[in-house]
Design a protein around this motif. Sequence first.
Motif, short mmCIF file in Angstrom:
data_model
loop_
_atom_site.label_atom_id
_atom_site.label_comp_id
_atom_site.label_asym_id
_atom_site.label_seq_id
_atom_site.Cartn_x
_atom_site.Cartn_y
_atom_site.Cartn_z
N ALA A 183 -0.67 11.43 8.90
CA ALA A 183 -0.52 11.63 7.46
C ALA A 183 -0.30 10.30 6.76
O ALA A 183 0.83 9.96 6.39
N PRO A 184 -1.37 9.50 6.59
CA PRO A 184 -1.21 8.24 5.87
C PRO A 184 -0.97 8.48 4.39
O PRO A 184 -1.24 9.57 3.85
N SER A 185 -0.50 7.47 3.71
CA SER A 185 -0.20 7.60 2.29
C SER A 185 -1.49 7.71 1.48
O SER A 185 -2.45 6.97 1.70
N LEU A 186 -1.52 8.67 0.54
CA LEU A 186 -2.66 8.85 -0.36
C LEU A 186 -2.32 8.39 -1.76
O LEU A 186 -3.06 8.66 -2.71
N LEU A 187 -1.19 7.69 -1.89
CA LEU A 187 -0.72 7.25 -3.18
C LEU A 187 -1.61 6.14 -3.73
O LEU A 187 -1.95 5.20 -3.02
N GLU A 188 -1.97 6.27 -5.00
CA GLU A 188 -2.73 5.22 -5.66
C GLU A 188 -1.76 4.16 -6.15
O GLU A 188 -0.93 4.41 -7.03
N LEU A 189 -1.90 2.97 -5.60
CA LEU A 189 -0.97 1.90 -5.93
C LEU A 189 -1.42 1.18 -7.20
O LEU A 189 -2.62 0.95 -7.40
N PRO A 190 -0.48 0.82 -8.06
CA PRO A 190 -0.84 0.09 -9.28
C PRO A 190 -1.31 -1.33 -8.96
O PRO A 190 -1.07 -1.86 -7.87
N ASN A 191 -2.00 -1.93 -9.91
CA ASN A 191 -2.51 -3.28 -9.70
C ASN A 191 -1.42 -4.34 -9.75
O ASN A 191 -1.48 -5.34 -9.04
N ALA A 192 -0.44 -4.12 -10.62
CA ALA A 192 0.64 -5.10 -10.76
C ALA A 192 1.52 -5.08 -9.52
O ALA A 192 2.01 -4.04 -9.11
N HIS A 193 1.69 -6.23 -8.92
CA HIS A 193 2.50 -6.29 -7.70
C HIS A 193 3.07 -7.69 -7.52
O HIS A 193 2.60 -8.67 -8.12
N THR A 194 4.09 -7.75 -6.65
CA THR A 194 4.74 -9.01 -6.29
C THR A 194 4.87 -9.08 -4.78
O THR A 194 5.26 -8.10 -4.14
N THR A 195 4.53 -10.21 -4.21
CA THR A 195 4.62 -10.39 -2.76
C THR A 195 5.99 -10.94 -2.40
O THR A 195 6.46 -11.90 -3.01
N PHE A 196 6.60 -10.33 -1.39
CA PHE A 196 7.91 -10.78 -0.91
C PHE A 196 7.73 -11.44 0.45
O PHE A 196 7.14 -10.86 1.36
N THR A 197 8.21 -12.67 0.56
CA THR A 197 8.06 -13.42 1.82
C THR A 197 9.35 -13.38 2.62
O THR A 197 10.44 -13.21 2.07
N ALA A 198 9.22 -13.55 3.93
CA ALA A 198 10.38 -13.52 4.83
C ALA A 198 11.30 -14.69 4.54
O ALA A 198 10.85 -15.83 4.39
N ARG A 199 12.58 -14.41 4.46
CA ARG A 199 13.59 -15.43 4.19
C ARG A 199 14.08 -16.13 5.45
O ARG A 199 14.86 -17.06 5.39
N GLU A 200 13.63 -15.65 6.59
CA GLU A 200 14.01 -16.25 7.87
C GLU A 200 12.98 -15.88 8.91
O GLU A 200 12.24 -14.90 8.76
N SER A 201 12.92 -16.66 9.97
CA SER A 201 12.06 -16.32 11.10
C SER A 201 12.83 -15.43 12.07
O SER A 201 14.02 -15.63 12.30
N GLY A 202 12.15 -14.45 12.62
CA GLY A 202 12.81 -13.55 13.55
C GLY A 202 12.02 -12.29 13.76
O GLY A 202 10.92 -12.11 13.21
N TYR A 203 12.56 -11.41 14.57
CA TYR A 203 11.92 -10.13 14.87
C TYR A 203 12.33 -9.10 13.82
O TYR A 203 13.51 -8.86 13.59
N PHE A 204 11.33 -8.51 13.18
CA PHE A 204 11.57 -7.49 12.17
C PHE A 204 11.99 -6.20 12.88
O PHE A 204 11.22 -5.60 13.61
N GLN A 205 13.25 -5.80 12.68
CA GLN A 205 13.81 -4.68 13.42
C GLN A 205 14.01 -3.42 12.58
O GLN A 205 14.76 -2.53 12.95
N GLY A 206 13.35 -3.36 11.43
CA GLY A 206 13.45 -2.15 10.64
C GLY A 206 14.19 -2.38 9.33
O GLY A 206 14.50 -3.50 8.93
N ILE A 207 14.49 -1.28 8.66
CA ILE A 207 15.09 -1.33 7.33
C ILE A 207 16.33 -0.47 7.27
O ILE A 207 16.56 0.40 8.13
N GLU A 208 17.15 -0.73 6.26
CA GLU A 208 18.24 0.17 5.90
C GLU A 208 17.69 1.13 4.85
O GLU A 208 17.56 0.77 3.68
N GLU A 209 17.34 2.34 5.27
CA GLU A 209 16.57 3.25 4.43
C GLU A 209 17.25 3.58 3.12
O GLU A 209 16.64 3.50 2.05
N GLU A 210 18.52 3.97 3.17
CA GLU A 210 19.22 4.37 1.95
C GLU A 210 19.33 3.20 0.96
O GLU A 210 19.14 3.37 -0.25
N MET A 211 19.63 2.02 1.48
CA MET A 211 19.75 0.85 0.62
C MET A 211 18.41 0.52 -0.04
O MET A 211 18.35 0.19 -1.23
N LEU A 212 17.33 0.62 0.74
CA LEU A 212 16.01 0.31 0.21
C LEU A 212 15.57 1.34 -0.82
O LEU A 212 14.99 0.99 -1.87
#
Length: 408
Positions: A200-229
């Motif tokens: 079930a991939p996302s079928l959401l139409e994404l808007p054109n306006a966007h901002t890219t967020f870059t990693a603030r540190e090098s390391g292994y991406f271990q997931g997110i804090e869902e509620e905070m995000l």
Amino acid sequence: MKKRILKWVRRYYSNVVNSIAFYPALIALSFLVVSYLLLMFDFSDPGKNLKAKLLDFISLKDASTARTIASTIAGGILSLTVFSFSMVMLLLNQAASNMTNRVLGSLIGNRFQQVVLGFYIGTIVYALFLLSTIRDIDSGVYVPALSVYLLILLTIIDIFLFIYFLHYITESVKYETIIARIYIKTLDQLKSHCHLKSDAPSLLELPNAHTTFTARESGYFQGIEEEMLLTLCRRHNWIIRFHYPVGSFIVYGTPILTIYTSNPVTEDMEKQLDVALNFYRGEPIERNPYYGFKQLTEVAVKALSPGINDPGTAILSLHALIDLLTYRINHHPAQTITDEHGTERVILQEETIEELFEKSILPIWDYGNEDRLLRTTLQQMLLQMKPLAKTEKGKELIQAYFQKTEQL
């Protein structure tokens, strides 16, 4: 500042909890508290009356005898502890040498061996603390008899624990036991992570306006804090799309996600977003079931290396991988996270079944395609796996790998 501290705690919490010293330290501290409380009762009026009248048959009158018992037990359990730690270190060294360093995490984090070692250390702490309170006095009721008898009981328990610990360690050094543990833990997490019957991939139409967020540190991406995000997304009306799956190594400055919003993203917002992302080293299967696939693959590849030359262990890992892949080919992870109103706020990047096959099966095939036993086993497993796939895409993928094994 508080959120930065919270991120730091999250980063090191897993390492502390899974440390081999965590549970032994807690248990030893508990024994210290129990010894203090029991000694207080021993020297209290109710304790004296209990020893003098109700339980006179177990009263210990001689302080030197109590001191000898405590010192003998402390020395004996210390020897048991050293021997048990030596066996654990031997197991870790053997697993790292003949399998892979990645399996050490699950071995170090084994709760049973930590509890046993903690019980030993706790008994030693209890005996030493008790030994410091025994004094030569005229009246025997002041000798901590109840505490001494509890120490004897703890020693008996330690002996039985040691007997079972010998059996447990003997079983733990077997490769099939280590592989089975990785498989069971991975399957449990995979069932929790991949629970959808169809992709079930996302079928959401994404808007054109966007901002890219870059990693603030090098390391292994271990997931997110869902509620905070999700809170950030609701507050600022964001839609976030991740570029990399969990477990990827991200170099500092690499674009890791895109924020779809028509409003400007301030530096403070980016700092809050960074706190919701987890970066730390290690491969905890509890955080990402695909780490289990990687560990099983590394075990198989290491077993097929010329220095080890153990195709039997490689086949055990291959059996576990095929079973995990069979489950994954028919079950899919959720690729979006929605808020309480059902609005898609976060679009995740997940490992596809094609990528899992490529990362899990191909390295083993590259190392062991000239081994007749492994080649035959892989063909048999793929033939069993094919009718279990519920989609034509899955059947075609399995058939492609089967044909690859026949081309040699």
